[in-house]
Design a protein around this motif. Structure first.
Motif, short mmCIF file in Angstrom:
data_model
loop_
_atom_site.label_atom_id
_atom_site.label_comp_id
_atom_site.label_asym_id
_atom_site.label_seq_id
_atom_site.Cartn_x
_atom_site.Cartn_y
_atom_site.Cartn_z
N MET B 1 -17.98 22.94 -40.85
CA MET B 1 -17.58 23.96 -39.84
C MET B 1 -17.08 23.31 -38.56
SD MET B 1 -19.66 27.21 -38.62
CE MET B 1 -18.61 28.66 -38.56
N LYS B 2 -16.10 23.96 -37.96
CA LYS B 2 -15.51 23.40 -36.75
C LYS B 2 -16.49 23.37 -35.58
CE LYS B 2 -11.46 25.51 -38.09
NZ LYS B 2 -10.66 26.69 -37.86
N ASN B 3 -16.20 22.51 -34.65
CA ASN B 3 -17.01 22.42 -33.44
C ASN B 3 -16.95 23.71 -32.63
OD1 ASN B 3 -18.51 20.19 -33.13
ND2 ASN B 3 -17.07 19.05 -31.89
N ILE B 4 -18.05 23.97 -31.98
CA ILE B 4 -18.05 25.12 -31.08
C ILE B 4 -17.42 24.70 -29.76
CG2 ILE B 4 -19.48 26.78 -29.84
CD1 ILE B 4 -21.60 26.28 -32.04
#
Lengths: 100, 100
Positions: B1-4
Motif C-alpha cells: 500500500m502506498k504511503n500516507i
DNA sequence: ACATAATATTAACAATACATAATATATGCT
DNA sequence: AGCATATATTATGTATTGTTAATATTATGT
C-alpha cells in the motif's frame, strides 16, 4: 470499472452524512489529516492549527464522542489518534482524489 | 500500500472541507446518491426525498452555486446532474467504504 | 501541600443553516 | 391572453454551530 450502486449509501444517509459532517470544518479536517500520520497531543494540534486551546479541546471532544478519535493519557499529555478505520480509508481516498 | 501523505489535503483544507460540507446533510447526500445514477428533475428528487418543494429547490440551488451540480431545462422541467467528476469519484469511494 | 503545565468544561454571544409559508417566474397548453 | 405545472426566490422563526473568555480538573515536580 464496477457498476455504480449507491443504494446502500442511501439507506445509510443519516449515518454517513453524520460522519462527513465531522470532515466539513477546515480545522477538523486539518486535525484529522495531521493525526492520521500518528498520534498527537492536544498541545501539538493546537499549535499546528493555530487556534485557541479551548476551541481545540471542543473539536477533539466532539470527535471523540462521535467515535472517530480516541485518546490516551501519558502523564499530563493526552494523545489523540484515529479510532475509526473506515474514516482512515476515507481520508486516504480524499487525498487520492483531491491532491494529485 | 502506498504511503500516507495528506500534506496536500492540509493545504486545501478550506476547499475540501467546503466540498464535504455539501455531503454533510442527509438530504443533500441522498440527492447526490440519486443523481449520480442519472439526471433527475426537481420533481423526481422532491418526491424521492419526501421534503417540501421549496427546501429541495434551495438545496439544489446551493449545490449548483457550489459547482457540484449542473442543471438544464427541458420544457418546464429542470434536470439536475453531477457537475464535478471529483465528487463523483468521492461518492463512489464512500459507497465502497461504508456499504460493503 | 503548593505551584505549574496540560487539558476540559461552561457560559454567552455571533454566525450559519434549516424548515416553512408565501410569492414570483418560466414554460406549455388551449 | 389566460391557465396550469414546474421551479425559484424571499422572508421569517428556530436550531445548530463556532468563537471567545473565564473557570475547573488532572498530573507532575518541588
Amino acid at each position: 470499472m464496477k457498476n455504480i450502486d449507491v443504494s446502500k449509501v442511501i439507506d445509510q444517509c443519516d449515518i454517513v452524512s453524520g460522519v462527513l459532517k465531522s470532515l466539513s470544518h477546515p480545522i477538523r479536517l486539518k486535525i484529522l489529516c495531521y493525526v492520521i500520520e500518528g498520534d498527537r497531543t492536544v498541545n501539538e494540534l493546537t499549535e499546528y492549527c493555530g487556534i485557541a486551546q479551548s476551541s481545540m479541546s471542543q473539536f477533539l471532544g466532539r470527535m471523540r464522542k462521535e467515535g472517530i478519535l480516541s485518546s490516551r493519557r501519558v502523564a499530563t499529555n493526552i494523545y489523540y489518534g484515529m479510532a475509526d478505520p473506515k474514516l482512515k480509508k476515507l481520508l486516504k481516498s480524499i487525498k487520492e482524489i483531491y491532491c494529485k
